[in-house]
Design a protein around this motif. Structure first.
Motif, PDB file in Angstrom:
ATOM      1  N   UNK A   1       0.849  -1.186   0.000  1.00 48.15           N
ATOM      2  CA  UNK A   1       0.000   0.000   0.000  1.00 48.15           C
ATOM      3  C   UNK A   1       0.892   1.246   0.000  1.00 48.15           C
TER       4      UNK A   1
ATOM      5  N   UNK B   1     -12.760  -0.323  10.226  1.00 48.62           N
ATOM      6  CA  UNK B   1     -11.919  -1.506  10.030  1.00 48.62           C
ATOM      7  C   UNK B   1     -10.855  -1.660  11.109  1.00 48.62           C
TER       8      UNK B   1
ATOM      9  N   UNK C   1     -11.102  -1.289  18.388  1.00 51.12           N
ATOM     10  CA  UNK C   1     -10.946  -0.196  19.356  1.00 51.12           C
ATOM     11  C   UNK C   1      -9.526  -0.126  19.895  1.00 51.12           C
TER      12      UNK C   1
ATOM     13  N   UNK D   1      -7.332   1.471  17.429  1.00 46.39           N
ATOM     14  CA  UNK D   1      -7.567   2.917  17.328  1.00 46.39           C
ATOM     15  C   UNK D   1      -6.874   3.634  18.466  1.00 46.39           C
ATOM     16  N   UNK D   2      -6.970   3.035  19.624  1.00 44.11           N
ATOM     17  CA  UNK D   2      -6.341   3.667  20.759  1.00 44.11           C
ATOM     18  C   UNK D   2      -4.832   3.704  20.578  1.00 44.11           C
TER      19      UNK D   2
ATOM     20  N   UNK E   1      -3.101  -1.659   7.997  1.00 40.32           N
ATOM     21  CA  UNK E   1      -3.985  -2.103   6.926  1.00 40.32           C
ATOM     22  C   UNK E   1      -3.356  -3.258   6.139  1.00 40.32           C
TER      23      UNK E   1
ATOM     24  N   UNK F   1      -4.868  -6.938   5.569  1.00 35.53           N
ATOM     25  CA  UNK F   1      -5.144  -7.428   4.221  1.00 35.53           C
ATOM     26  C   UNK F   1      -4.309  -8.669   3.912  1.00 35.53           C
TER      27      UNK F   1
ATOM     28  N   UNK G   1     -12.399  -6.756   8.377  1.00 34.74           N
ATOM     29  CA  UNK G   1     -11.002  -6.476   8.749  1.00 34.74           C
ATOM     30  C   UNK G   1     -10.854  -6.104  10.224  1.00 34.74           C
TER      31      UNK G   1
ATOM     32  N   UNK H   1     -11.891  -7.595  12.676  1.00 30.92           N
ATOM     33  CA  UNK H   1     -11.682  -8.771  13.528  1.00 30.92           C
ATOM     34  C   UNK H   1     -10.234  -9.257  13.476  1.00 30.92           C
TER      35      UNK H   1
ATOM     36  N   UNK I   1       4.146  -2.100  15.014  1.00 27.72           N
ATOM     37  CA  UNK I   1       5.196  -3.101  14.831  1.00 27.72           C
ATOM     38  C   UNK I   1       5.098  -3.722  13.446  1.00 27.72           C
TER      39      UNK I   1
ATOM     40  N   UNK J   1      -3.717 -12.988  14.429  1.00 27.73           N
ATOM     41  CA  UNK J   1      -4.749 -13.989  14.190  1.00 27.73           C
ATOM     42  C   UNK J   1      -4.123 -15.334  13.820  1.00 27.73           C
ATOM     43  N   UNK J   2      -3.027 -15.667  14.460  1.00 27.64           N
ATOM     44  CA  UNK J   2      -2.422 -16.974  14.222  1.00 27.64           C
ATOM     45  C   UNK J   2      -1.498 -17.019  13.026  1.00 27.64           C
TER      46      UNK J   2
ATOM     47  N   UNK K   1       2.391 -20.192  10.356  1.00 30.78           N
ATOM     48  CA  UNK K   1       3.525 -20.472  11.224  1.00 30.78           C
ATOM     49  C   UNK K   1       4.150 -21.804  10.840  1.00 30.78           C
TER      50      UNK K   1
ATOM     51  N   UNK L   1     -13.324   0.992   2.113  1.00 34.08           N
ATOM     52  CA  UNK L   1     -13.649   1.416   3.462  1.00 34.08           C
ATOM     53  C   UNK L   1     -13.917   2.911   3.538  1.00 34.08           C
TER      54      UNK L   1
ATOM     55  N   UNK M   1     -20.879  -3.456  21.346  1.00 38.21           N
ATOM     56  CA  UNK M   1     -20.758  -2.242  20.545  1.00 38.21           C
ATOM     57  C   UNK M   1     -22.060  -1.958  19.812  1.00 38.21           C
TER      58      UNK M   1
ATOM     59  N   UNK N   1     -12.514   7.878  24.751  1.00 34.95           N
ATOM     60  CA  UNK N   1     -12.888   7.336  23.457  1.00 34.95           C
ATOM     61  C   UNK N   1     -14.368   6.993  23.551  1.00 34.95           C
TER      62      UNK N   1
ATOM     63  N   UNK O   1     -11.808  -6.982  23.626  1.00 38.35           N
ATOM     64  CA  UNK O   1     -10.929  -5.829  23.751  1.00 38.35           C
ATOM     65  C   UNK O   1      -9.549  -6.185  24.303  1.00 38.35           C
TER      66      UNK O   1
ATOM     67  N   UNK P   1      -5.964 -15.100  19.562  1.00 45.38           N
ATOM     68  CA  UNK P   1      -6.887 -15.286  18.442  1.00 45.38           C
ATOM     69  C   UNK P   1      -8.284 -15.624  18.935  1.00 45.38           C
TER      70      UNK P   1
ATOM     71  N   UNK Q   1      -9.530 -17.315  11.653  1.00 44.17           N
ATOM     72  CA  UNK Q   1      -8.811 -18.550  11.881  1.00 44.17           C
ATOM     73  C   UNK Q   1      -9.684 -19.649  12.490  1.00 44.17           C
TER      74      UNK Q   1
END
Ligand SMILES: CC(C)(COP(=O)(O)OP(=O)(O)OC[C@H]1O[C@@H](n2cnc3c(N)ncnc32)[C@H](O)[C@@H]1OP(=O)(O)O)[C@@H](O)C(=O)NCCC(=O)NCCS
Lengths: 224, 976
Positions: A125, A139, A142, A145-146, A164, A168, A182, A184, A191, A197-198, A218, B686, B745, B888, B951, B956, B962
């Protein structure tokens, strides 16, 4: 084998399980014509459905994907059998193959990743200026975002774009693309590497101004 | 001293053609050595020519050859009605220079060594197979279907069937079941012979189901034999037990030999029957006179058993050539050249595409290989370009590159090489001897030096005997003889020069050849029938304006009264074709024209339309009813795509389209344009959806957009789907809905993956609920649940109900289930997705257990800081203080929900409850599950992988991409 527009990214020691190729999407028209010659008629037809810019992008990216797989397999790019999942994920249509592939493009930069015994997803991107609008696009989780708003303003463009690409990359590795939410996929904001997500997330070296991430299964896992 | 006849082809300086010409000169009594003189003789004196051919070739036949031709009518004339012969006998008999010890076939494989059979050995194998097939009842009234790779077994079976007089129809095992059935269903075979090695089991059973006439199945492979009907045998077993080989009877000249297929502009593939005599005579003529093929030659023509070149190369046995077969993959440009070099191939046949591949890859065969035996390269299947001649000259060697062209329909060639003619770049050297081929105008007059319709104006032996399933011959007539009475019209465009050389120019009958894909326009027309507003259409091929050598589809449409070709209609057309035909059928350009070019006798002239769209002079303009339509076509095509006529009365669609244009920075957005086709990236999706929410007040989930990423699809998603709908349909289906309750939410997004993967036909709906009151304070769970119950009843007035929720949503689901049962309605299924019991429901022991688990978790956590924050927050909300950390609003909302959740005291619910316990929550929840058991006696716990995943939990979650598959499967399995 001539790789018209793709150049391999020097594989680091960690990357021996994934071959990465950078694609110059600003290649000249001769390269475009040569690239198009390697595509199947269906691929060409799909490319032609797009605007001229989309056509160019699809042709060069797909030709590079063919070249990358072709060089793994030692066959001409035009003969690599490529299938597409209903959601649009490309794959090598060879039963029992351990190679997996993913590709992405943004502006003049394209990236192709070939996983050797690893399932892969890659996304590149162009880094865009920061705008708080992204917080409200739904997307980001929370927590993300924080974390983002906790970063200095100068660090945010890169961080949010990287975030992003990591999402993706994961969604392209799983194959759902945007058909999954996205938000989730929660990334380690700020980083370049880690586990999401595994999936194992890696940073892909791309020209300044772009950021790219790679998601790979992995080590212990066999590709699905 | 005895003079042995020189084996044909042994003396390269004197081609067999010279010998044959001498014979014809004897017969004709005139010299035929001027260029073209022999061809002229052959078409002016067909009886003398074909009789000489039969005699000179020394084919084995009996009966009388006195009657050569029954009439001069190309459609009905029969050749040699009193001659009897046997194709297999003719191919396998000992020949001068090719006795029983001479090599007949070498089968080359990618994965094992080659096998070679001499002519004697091959004849023996064919005799055994013939005995075997006769033993299972194959007769000369039957047809046999053979699906096998290009190799010795396929040859043996085909020749054995031919020996017995059964017609053979072949195909390659990698073809799909549908394609195979589309062909063979018409053949009504009595015997099916399969090599199943490269076929799916499903294909085999589909074939047996779809071919009810099959009495016996014979397999060539070693795979296990299936049970049941029809009887299955291995060929090897049958030959081992077979009796003596039956006599190879000679049968009439037109006795069926092959059934071949050709797809045309209309209907299913045409199944055409080729006779033994015509096929044999034509092939021997082409091989010996045009190819100069003989016992000194080794032929490899790259083909599969599905293509007529397979039959063609098989007949090379009749002239004593050694045939190579290959059933492996083409791994690269080198594959076939290495094969040619390795096996001493003298004549190598391939396609323009393969030559182009070699050229594009920069492969230089002569630089790597010894091709000194090679004396000719043949190419067919498509137009060979000028530059490919140069490439062969430079990188293969000084051998003629012969472009040959004909078709399945005649199981041979109209134009091909000639040993006496020099090769001109880009051209086929000569017309086929005995065939009066020409390029003609619409009115049938011959043109030289200009493109015309390829016709054959006299009878020729390899004309099909007829079509299957065409009792009155009307399809046969319509296919070849209707366009130009008295001529065979092949459907190709060709240009002949005065020297007899020819260049093909693609299809004339409307079959489009776009980027190598043959597209039948009938498929386009069929699909377009479903598009209202279109009265008539014609799809034509246009030279690509930007890519030399390439072509694209232009679709001309005639619209009904009052209909305009706006961008929307153009896109409907494209979309319809994409969906109902294939992406390859989608035209590059759609243009509206007042009229299509029709000839005086009312025939559609695709050719005139093609000339017009290419901006070429229209050769047959005079033959058209209204030549003025050509000007309109030219104008319509140059005007380009229709401008977006703004007749989108739908303001929402207009607004959505406006947002797209703004975001993508392009003015040309049509209602059916694909976001990706216009250059939109997923990131921009988006941004777009945010704008939709802000400007149009509608919350469209990403997945809803991705399902149909067009402005129209988005507008649909806005109206029908989500906005304002308190019970949005997340997935369509039939029967009672499954309801999902929103999370803390207030959102439903988290269920997207699960919804997609649920294995149920029932519809899935979400509920949109107000979680806060007018003052902004959170409503108690019971109140939220009351609204939920009301919404449920609106959609489904009566039970039984099925509902589920995750975490906070599960508490609401539980409360709603209670509310429904209190009203006397049945709740059949209540799913709680990792719904931790609220604090208020816990006993003191359970609170302590929970604390211990939390502490342990803190210690285990890789990110202790996060956990500390979590503890801080939980403590703060419980104490009713404002949350710690950056303010927030959404987070505050979430914690507000959590707080009311924690103060919920679940009441008793006696219905069945399924609790999906996340693996990662076990430690946390096991000790507290008692709180649920106390109020839900019918609690059933199902373990699922993953963590709770809320949160700050970087591990996962159970709903993550997954793990959601397993969750969905377990939910589906328990769903009631
Ligand atoms: C395709 C998608 C996964 C990524 O899009 P993107 O970030 O804009 O594009 P990228 O350049 O990073 O990646 C595109 C490539 O991903 C691949 N891809 C497409 N769908 C994929 C999927 N479900 N999984 C993995 N890879 C996918 C394709 O090869 C594509 O390249 P190609 O179109 O040239 O063949 C995403 O757009 C999506 O899921 N879309 C769903 C449909 C949709 O909303 N389309 C609107 C346009 S984005």
């Amino acid at each position: 084998m001539l790789l018209v527009t793709a150049t391999p990214v020097r594989p680091g020691p960690l990357d021996a399980d994934v071959a990465l190729w950078l694609v110059d999407l600003a290649a000249d028209d001769d390269a475009l014509t040569a690239a198009e010659a390697r595509l199947t008629p269906v691929e060409v037809a799909r490319a032609h459905r797009g605007t001229p810019a989309v056509h160019r992008r699809r042709v060069l990216l797909r030709a590079a994907l063919r070249s990358a797989l072709g060089s793994e397999l030692g066959i001409p790019p035009g003969q690599v059998p490529i299938g597409t999942s209903p959601a649009g994920r490309p794959h090598l249509a060879v039963r029992g193959s351990l190679l997996d592939v993913s590709c992405s493009a943004s502006g003049a930069v394209g990236v192709v990743a070939v996983g050797r015994g690893r399932r892969v997803g890659v996304d590149v991107e162009l880094v865009a200026p920061w705008s708080s609008d992204v917080l409200d696009e739904g997307w980001l989780s929370p927590g993300e975002r924080r974390a983002l708003t906790g970063l200095p303003v100068t660090a945010r463009p890169l961080a949010v774009t990287r975030c992003w690409t990591q999402k993706e990359a994961v969604l392209k590795a799983t194959g759902t693309g945007l058909r999954a939410d996205p938000a989730t996929v929660v990334t380690p904001v700020g980083r370049a590497t880690g586990a999401v997500a595994g999936w194992e997330i890696r940073d892909v070296q791309v020209p300044d101004g772009w950021v790219a991430s790679l998601a790979v299964t992995p080590e212990e896992e066999t590709p699905r | 001293m005895t003079l042995a006849p020189a084996p044909p082809g042994a003396d390269r300086r004197r081609p067999q053609l010279a010998d044959f010409r001498a014979r014809c000169e004897d017969v004709a009594g005139v010299r035929l050595d001027e260029p073209g003189a022999l061809h002229d003789f052959s078409v002016q004196h067909p009886e003398r020519f074909w009789r000489t051919c039969l005699d000179w070739a020394q084919l084995p036949w009996s009966g009388s050859a006195d009657v050569v031709l029954t009439s001069g009518d190309v459609q009905s004339a029969r050749f040699f009605p009193d001659v009897r012969l046997n194709y297999a006998e003719a191919l396998l008999r000992p020949l001068p220079g090719a006795g029983d010890g001479a090599p007949a076939v070498t089968a080359v494989h990618a994965d094992r060594p080659a096998e070679r059979l001499t002519r004697g050995q091959l004849r023996e194998q064919v005799a055994l197979a013939a005995a075997a097939l006769a033993g299972i009842g194959l007769t000369d009234r039957d047809r046999l279907v053979l699906i096998a790779p290009h190799g010795v077994p396929a040859m043996v079976v085909a020749l054995a069937a031919a020996a017995l007089g059964a017609a053979v129809s072949t195909a390659a095992p990698d073809m799909g079941a549908l394609a195979l059935l589309g062909r063979f269903e018409q053949v009504e075979p009595a015997v099916l012979v399969l090599d199943r090695t490269a076929m799916g089991e499903a294909t085999v059973s589909a074939l047996l189901d779809g071919l009810p006439t099959v009495r016996r199945l014979v397999v060539l492979d070693d795979l296990p034999l299936p049970e049941g009907d029809p009887t299955v045998d291995r060929l090897a077993d049958l030959t081992a037990g077979a009796g003596p080989s039956p006599a190879w009877d000679r049968r009439p000249f037109d006795h069926p030999l092959f059934v071949m297929f050709s797809s045309g502009t209309t209907g299913p593939p045409k199944a055409m029957v080729h006779g033994a005599g015509g096929t044999l005579l034509e092939h021997v003529k082409e091989h010996r006179l045009h190819g100069d093929l003989g016992p000194a030659d080794t032929l490899y023509f790259h083909t599969t058993t599905a293509w007529m070149m397979w039959n063609w190369q098989l007949s090379a046995l009749a002239v004593g050539a050694h045939v190579i077969t290959y059933d492996g993959p083409v791994d690269g440009p080198q594959t076939l050249w290495e094969l040619a070099a390795g096996h001493g191939v003298t004549v190598f046949g391939t396609s323009p595409a393969y030559l182009q591949l070699c050229q594009d890859d920069g492969y230089h065969p002569a630089a790597h290989l010894d091709l000194s035996r090679l004396r000719a390269v043949l190419s067919t299947g498509a137009v060979l370009h000028d530059w490919q001649y140069d490439w062969v000259a430079e990188h293969v060697g000084p051998v003629p590159l012969q472009s040959i062209s004909g078709g399945t329909d005649i199981i041979g060639c109209f134009v091909l090489g000639s040993p006496e003619r020099p090769v001109r770049r880009g051209r086929c050297s000569a017309p086929s001897l005995g065939l009066d081929v020409a390029a003609v105008e619409e009115d049938g007059t011959e043109v030289v030096g200009a493109v015309g319709e390829l016709v054959c104006r006299n009878p020729f032996p390899s004309r099909p005997v007829g079509f299957l399933r065409d009792p009155d011959g009307s399809r046969f007539h319509a296919s070849y003889f209707a366009a130009h009475p008295g001529m065979w019209t092949h459907g190709d465009l060709v240009e002949f020069d005065a020297d007899g050389s020819a260049r093909l120019h693609g299809r004339s009958d409307g079959v489009l050849n776009v980027d190598g894909v043959r597209i039948g326009p009938s498929e386009i027309y069929t699909a377009l029938r479903g598009v209202p507003g279109i009265a008539d259409a014609m799809a034509v091929e246009q030279r690509h304006p930007a890519r030399p050598g390439a072509s694209r589809i232009v679709l001309l449409v005639v619209l009904r009264e009052g209909v305009v070709l706006d961008a929307e209609l153009a896109r409907t057309i494209r979309r319809t074709l994409r969906e109902q035909a294939s992406p390859a059928h989608v035209p590059a350009l759609v243009a509206a024209v007042p009229e299509l070019p029709l000839t005086h006798n009312g025939k559609r002239s695709e050719r005139a339309a093609r000339d017009a769209v290419n901006g070429d002079p229209v050769a047959n303009a005079a033959a058209l009813r209204s030549p003025a339509c050509l000007q309109a076509i030219r104008a319509a095509v140059t005007a380009g795509p229709a401008a977006t006529a703004d007749q989108d009365a739908d303001p929402l669609l207009r607004a959505v389209t406006g947002l797209w244009s703004e975001l993508l920075g392009t003015g040309e957005v049509g209602p059916d344009d694909d976001f990706g086709d216009l250059g939109g990236s997923s990131r921009q999706v988006l941004s777009l959806l945010r704008r939709v929410r802000l400007d149009l007040g509608a919350d469209v989930p990403v997945q809803a957009f991705a399902a149909d990423p067009t402005p129209r699809g988005l507008a649909h998603a806005i109206t029908a789907g989500t906005a304002g709908d308190p019970a949005p349909l997340l997935r369509a289906g039939s029967g009672r809905p499954v309801f999902l309750l929103p999370d803390a939410w207030g959102q439903l997004n988290l269920y997207a993956g699960m919804v997609e993967q649920l294995a149920t036909d029932r519809p899935v709906r979400g509920l949109r609920l107000r979680l806060t009151g007018p003052d902004g304070a959170h409503l108690p769970v019971e109140e939220v649940a009351a609204e939920a119950a009301a919404r449920l009843r609106e959609v489904q007035p009566d039970g039984p109900f099925s509902l589920a929720g995750y975490s906070f949503g599960g508490l609401v689901a539980h409360a709603a289930a209670r509310a429904l049962t209190a009203e006397g309605r049945e709740v059949a299924w209540l799913g709680l997705l990792d719904v931790r019991p609220p604090r208020a429901a816990l006993s003191a022991r359970e609170v302590a257990a929970q604390r211990r688990a939390a502490r342990l978790r803190t210690l285990l956590s890789r990110r202790a800081l996060e956990a500390v924050r979590r503890r801080l927050r939980r403590g703060s909300t419980l104490a009713g203080r404002p949350p710690v950390g950056p303010v927030d609003p959404e987070l505050a909302f979430f914690t507000g929900s959590e707080a009311v959740g924690d103060s919920y005291r679940p009441g008793r619910f006696d219905g069945p409850v399924t609790y999906f316990l996340a693996e990662g929550s076990q430690r946390h929840v096991r000790g507290t599950l008692g709180a649920w058991r106390r109020v839900t006696p019918r609690l059933r716990v199902v373990d699922v992988p993953g963590h709770h995943g809320d949160l700050d939990d970087e591990r996962i979650g159970m709903l993550s991409a997954r793990h959601v598959g397993v969750l969905a499967a377990r939910v589906s399995a328990t769903l009631a």
